[in-house]
Write a protein that holds these residues in place. Structure first.
Motif, PDB file in Angstrom:
ATOM      1  N   LYS A  84      52.678 -51.073  50.592  1.00  0.00           N
ATOM      2  CA  LYS A  84      52.275 -49.904  49.794  1.00  0.00           C
ATOM      3  C   LYS A  84      51.078 -49.208  50.425  1.00  0.00           C
ATOM      4  CE  LYS A  84      53.511 -51.032  45.057  1.00  0.00           C
ATOM      5  NZ  LYS A  84      52.878 -51.612  43.872  1.00  0.00           N
ATOM      6  N   ASN A  85      50.129 -50.021  50.889  1.00  0.00           N
ATOM      7  CA  ASN A  85      48.945 -49.450  51.525  1.00  0.00           C
ATOM      8  C   ASN A  85      49.319 -48.682  52.789  1.00  0.00           C
ATOM      9  OD1 ASN A  85      46.419 -49.981  50.095  1.00  0.00           O
ATOM     10  ND2 ASN A  85      46.927 -52.136  50.326  1.00  0.00           N
TER      11      ASN A  85
ATOM     12  N   LEU B  94      50.642 -43.455  55.712  1.00  0.00           N
ATOM     13  CA  LEU B  94      51.626 -42.594  56.379  1.00  0.00           C
ATOM     14  C   LEU B  94      51.695 -41.244  55.677  1.00  0.00           C
ATOM     15  CD1 LEU B  94      54.593 -45.097  56.956  1.00  0.00           C
ATOM     16  CD2 LEU B  94      53.095 -44.161  58.700  1.00  0.00           C
ATOM     17  N   LYS B  95      51.740 -41.290  54.344  1.00  0.00           N
ATOM     18  CA  LYS B  95      51.826 -40.047  53.578  1.00  0.00           C
ATOM     19  C   LYS B  95      50.578 -39.202  53.751  1.00  0.00           C
ATOM     20  CE  LYS B  95      55.085 -41.458  50.020  1.00  0.00           C
ATOM     21  NZ  LYS B  95      54.948 -42.881  49.687  1.00  0.00           N
ATOM     22  N   ASP B  96      49.431 -39.869  53.852  1.00  0.00           N
ATOM     23  CA  ASP B  96      48.154 -39.149  53.979  1.00  0.00           C
ATOM     24  C   ASP B  96      47.870 -38.715  55.424  1.00  0.00           C
ATOM     25  OD1 ASP B  96      47.915 -39.674  51.369  1.00  0.00           O
ATOM     26  OD2 ASP B  96      46.309 -41.171  51.534  1.00  0.00           O
ATOM     27  N   HIS B  97      48.771 -39.036  56.352  1.00  0.00           N
ATOM     28  CA  HIS B  97      48.551 -38.749  57.771  1.00  0.00           C
ATOM     29  C   HIS B  97      47.200 -39.280  58.236  1.00  0.00           C
ATOM     30  CE1 HIS B  97      52.162 -36.308  58.119  1.00  0.00           C
ATOM     31  NE2 HIS B  97      51.869 -35.868  56.916  1.00  0.00           N
TER      32      HIS B  97
ATOM     33  N   ARG C 137      58.462 -46.876  65.994  1.00  0.00           N
ATOM     34  CA  ARG C 137      59.080 -46.013  64.991  1.00  0.00           C
ATOM     35  C   ARG C 137      58.056 -45.194  64.217  1.00  0.00           C
ATOM     36  NH1 ARG C 137      64.329 -47.596  64.140  1.00  0.00           N
ATOM     37  NH2 ARG C 137      64.375 -46.729  62.054  1.00  0.00           N
ATOM     38  N   LEU C 138      56.870 -45.135  64.760  1.00  0.00           N
ATOM     39  CA  LEU C 138      55.775 -44.510  64.018  1.00  0.00           C
ATOM     40  C   LEU C 138      56.005 -43.029  63.733  1.00  0.00           C
ATOM     41  CD1 LEU C 138      53.065 -45.051  62.744  1.00  0.00           C
ATOM     42  CD2 LEU C 138      51.989 -44.254  64.825  1.00  0.00           C
ATOM     43  N   THR C 139      56.415 -42.279  64.741  1.00  0.00           N
ATOM     44  CA  THR C 139      56.579 -40.835  64.558  1.00  0.00           C
ATOM     45  C   THR C 139      57.539 -40.564  63.406  1.00  0.00           C
ATOM     46  OG1 THR C 139      56.608 -40.878  66.951  1.00  0.00           O
ATOM     47  CG2 THR C 139      56.815 -38.734  65.907  1.00  0.00           C
ATOM     48  N   ARG C 140      58.648 -41.312  63.448  1.00  0.00           N
ATOM     49  CA  ARG C 140      59.659 -41.159  62.417  1.00  0.00           C
ATOM     50  C   ARG C 140      59.103 -41.568  61.050  1.00  0.00           C
ATOM     51  NH1 ARG C 140      65.143 -42.811  62.831  1.00  0.00           N
ATOM     52  NH2 ARG C 140      65.864 -43.584  60.845  1.00  0.00           N
ATOM     53  N   ASP C 141      58.365 -42.687  61.027  1.00  0.00           N
ATOM     54  CA  ASP C 141      57.800 -43.168  59.761  1.00  0.00           C
ATOM     55  C   ASP C 141      56.813 -42.162  59.171  1.00  0.00           C
ATOM     56  OD1 ASP C 141      59.332 -45.384  60.052  1.00  0.00           O
ATOM     57  OD2 ASP C 141      57.684 -46.827  60.204  1.00  0.00           O
ATOM     58  N   VAL C 142      56.010 -41.562  60.035  1.00  0.00           N
ATOM     59  CA  VAL C 142      55.031 -40.582  59.552  1.00  0.00           C
ATOM     60  C   VAL C 142      55.772 -39.386  58.958  1.00  0.00           C
ATOM     61  CG1 VAL C 142      53.240 -38.937  60.237  1.00  0.00           C
ATOM     62  CG2 VAL C 142      53.188 -41.266  61.136  1.00  0.00           C
ATOM     63  N   GLU C 143      56.850 -38.968  59.652  1.00  0.00           N
ATOM     64  CA  GLU C 143      57.639 -37.837  59.176  1.00  0.00           C
ATOM     65  C   GLU C 143      58.200 -38.093  57.780  1.00  0.00           C
ATOM     66  OE1 GLU C 143      60.983 -36.733  61.748  1.00  0.00           O
ATOM     67  OE2 GLU C 143      59.375 -36.133  63.157  1.00  0.00           O
ATOM     68  N   ARG C 144      58.713 -39.311  57.576  1.00  0.00           N
ATOM     69  CA  ARG C 144      59.379 -39.606  56.305  1.00  0.00           C
ATOM     70  C   ARG C 144      58.433 -40.156  55.253  1.00  0.00           C
ATOM     71  NH1 ARG C 144      65.299 -41.474  58.308  1.00  0.00           N
ATOM     72  NH2 ARG C 144      65.448 -39.833  59.847  1.00  0.00           N
TER      73      ARG C 144
ATOM     74  N   PHE D  63      57.387 -43.215  54.896  1.00  0.00           N
ATOM     75  CA  PHE D  63      57.520 -44.626  54.555  1.00  0.00           C
ATOM     76  C   PHE D  63      57.875 -45.469  55.769  1.00  0.00           C
ATOM     77  CE2 PHE D  63      62.060 -45.235  54.722  1.00  0.00           C
ATOM     78  CZ  PHE D  63      62.584 -43.977  54.451  1.00  0.00           C
ATOM     79  N   THR D  64      57.629 -46.779  55.637  1.00  0.00           N
ATOM     80  CA  THR D  64      57.822 -47.720  56.728  1.00  0.00           C
ATOM     81  C   THR D  64      59.292 -48.085  56.833  1.00  0.00           C
ATOM     82  OG1 THR D  64      55.634 -48.542  56.219  1.00  0.00           O
ATOM     83  CG2 THR D  64      57.003 -49.955  57.583  1.00  0.00           C
TER      84      THR D  64
END
Lengths: 200, 379
Positions: free
Chosen positions: B158-159, B164-167, B250-257, B259-260
């Motif tokens: 969750k953290n 990710l959501k907060d960039h 997979r970070l770029t993708r995770d940041v885009e979406r 979630f992990t």
């Protein structure tokens, strides 16, 4: 009708942690029955604590000296300035101090990383720790945050910042409490103690 | 381990009741909505501190009451223990012999249950979250520490998702990646160990349940684990390292979406029948046989791990099974010698699980009445 002055005191006391409305009332009447000097001394102590106690501008421990000076830990020449113990809060610092084993300096973060609660590195005294590295000859940083999810993440964060500077970073060990019985240790602690066993 | 007696106070719609179950099958018969499931719900709560079918613990309290309580007397390793759980809105307290259980370790000592509810039957065709929950429940049954471990993982996850959501800056994210990878690898290892212990047994029991010439297979492997690593043999440290790499990749993708996308929370259990995914190709009856086979494997595995049979709870499962598979299940229950609590709307469906010492109860409007019947008068 209870005089408003008493109501006001009860209301203030009831805001204290662990104090309910009834206890607050009992405390208020105790103050009222005591000699007036007691109330004046209590009030003075309360005001003094907020006026005088500040955070040390180097390690962020509590400090009541004049503005611009450092706390007792930072000023004590017998303490080894090459060794710094990083703790989450004042209570943790006091716990380590009670051991009388640690003769280095402290750095109090005033929290741990917790994105869910909106706590990031900028909310903690991390930048100040890095700055400290530049003007004191620190050789080892002991990270003493709690062994929970947030404490671990904070420790890892600090490690990534500090290692490149060339300072040794260590973490408090986890395992069986002293004088403790194995049979009373919880599973998680025992499992970690097993994993971190050492050679004899 | 034996359950000697059970009592319920202010528990859902049940009138206060106390009864002694049979050492083998105890059968509660009643129409829907009379309170049968609540009997199982209470016993499941005692054994796991979690609800069986209710969404929240507070739903278990009788409407308008301040609290609910379930108490069971058990014979564990030769000693009689009284275990009880009290639920108040917002919390629960466990007691062992009238003393508050200080730690959950102390509590999860001797009682183990395997529950089988109609919800389980949709596991094969349902979403991956259902299969993960199903798998996790099986892991927890043998490894109570898994409960805390998966909670820690969920918190770290969750953290990280929040960051990710907060960039959030990379440096902050990496600290959580490392924490998450460590906790995630631990869950992978636990799940892997369970699969190793269970799959062969499940395949064998699927054969015994019969009516299908096809081979059943259960397969668990982390999603997006990448090449060059053998999940079945990798050490926990290797898995931690690999998860960290994958989080990074997979970070770029995770940041885009926001979630992990890699970790135990994103995995699935692949169930195949004759090399085809059961999810798409298995019939309703085959799906149920697959679930049944898994449950039987779980019972056998627990028996081997604990040295005694777990308590079995079956909530109106027979009406969901076809006659042959139901016959297998009832026969299995009777032969296993396990202590079982069954509910049913139709006594005839579970008749084969009954023996001379079976206790029958009728449940009507939350009231439990024992019925005495001879083996010949029913069925």
């Amino acid at each position: 009708m209870t005089p408003d002055a008493i109501n006001r005191l009860v209301a203030q006391l009831a805001k204290l942690p662990g104090i309910g409305e009834k206890s607050a009332q009992r405390l208020a009447f105790h103050v009222l029955r005591s000699p007036p000097e007691y109330a004046r001394a209590l009030a003075a102590a309360l005001i003094e604590v907020v006026d005088r106690v500040k955070l040390c501008s180097r390690c962020f421990s509590l400090h009541d000296g004049p503005e611009g000076t450092f706390c007792g830990f930072c000023n004590d020449p017998r303490r080894d300035e090459r060794l710094v113990c990083v703790v989450e809060g004042i209570a943790d610092e006091m716990a380590i101090e009670r051991t009388r084993e640690f003769k280095g300096r402290y750095h109090v973060l005033h929290g741990v990383l917790s994105p869910l609660e909106g706590v990031g590195p900028e909310q903690l005294r991390i930048k100040e720790l890095i700055l400290r590295m530049q003007d004191t000859p620190i050789e080892e940083v002991i990270v003493a945050t709690n062994p929970d999810v947030e404490g671990e993440a904070t420790a890892l964060y600090l490690t990534r910042l500090l290692k490149p500077i060339g300072v040794k970073v260590s973490r408090l060990a986890q395992g069986i409490p002293m004088g403790g019985d194995l049979e009373y240790a919880d599973q998680a602690t025992l499992a970690r103690a097993l994993a971190a066993r050492r050679d004899l | 381990m034996k359950l000697l007696s059970l009592s319920y106070e202010r528990f859902r719609n049940l009138e206060p009741v106390s009864f002694e179950p049979s050492p083998h099958a105890t059968i509660a018969v009643g129409e829907n909505g009379q309170g049968k499931t609540n009997l199982l719900e209470g016993l499941y709560l005692l054994a796991t501190l979690k609800p069986l079918r209710a969404n929240r613990l507070s739903e278990l309290i009788r409407f308008g009451s301040p609290s609910a309580k379930v108490t069971g007397r058990f014979l564990i390793n030769g000693a009689e223990r009284e275990i009880s759980v009290e639920i108040i809105p917002g919390g629960r307290t466990a007691f062992v012999d009238g003393k508050r259980a200080g730690s959950l370790d102390a509590y999860f000592g001797g009682v183990s249950v395997v529950a089988f509810t109609p919800d389980d039957l949709s596991v094969v065709k349902g979403g991956p979250d259902g299969r993960r929950a199903f798998l996790d429940r099986s892991v927890f049954n043998v490894q109570p520490a898994y409960l805390d471990e998966s909670r820690e993982y969920a918190r770290a996850l969750k953290n990280r998702n929040k960051l990710l959501k907060d960039h959030a800056p990379m440096s902050h994210l990496q600290a959580w990646d490392a924490t998450l990878a460590k906790l995630g690898a631990k869950l992978w290892v636990r799940r892997r160990a369970l699969m190793t212990a269970l799959v062969e047994r499940a395949r064998a029991s699927f054969q015994r349940i019969g009516r299908s010439p096809l081979e059943a297979q259960w397969h668990y492997e982390p999603a997006h684990l990448g090449e060059g690593i053998d999940f079945s043999a990798a050490s926990e440290a290797e898995l931690t390292e690999r998860m960290l790499e994958r989080l990074d990749a997979r970070l770029t993708r995770d940041v885009e979406r926001g979630f992990t996308s890699v970790g135990p929370h994103a995995d699935d259990v692949e169930i195949t029948l004759g090399d085809k995914p059961a999810r798409a190709f298995a019939s309703q009856g085959q799906c149920r046989a697959l679930v049944l086979a898994w449950k039987v494997a779980e019972i056998e595995n627990l028996q081997q791990a604990n040295g005694f049979l777990p308590l079995l709870l079956l909530d109106d499962v027979s009406s969901e099974l076809d006659p042959e598979r139901n016959a297998f299940l009832m026969g299995y229950l009777a032969d296993s010698g396990a202590q079982t609590l069954l509910t049913t709307t139709d006594a005839a469906l579970v008749q084969r699980a009954a023996g001379a010492d079976t206790k029958w109860f009728r449940v009507r409007a939350g009231t439990l009445t024992e019925e005495f019947r001879s083996a010949s008068s029913t069925g």
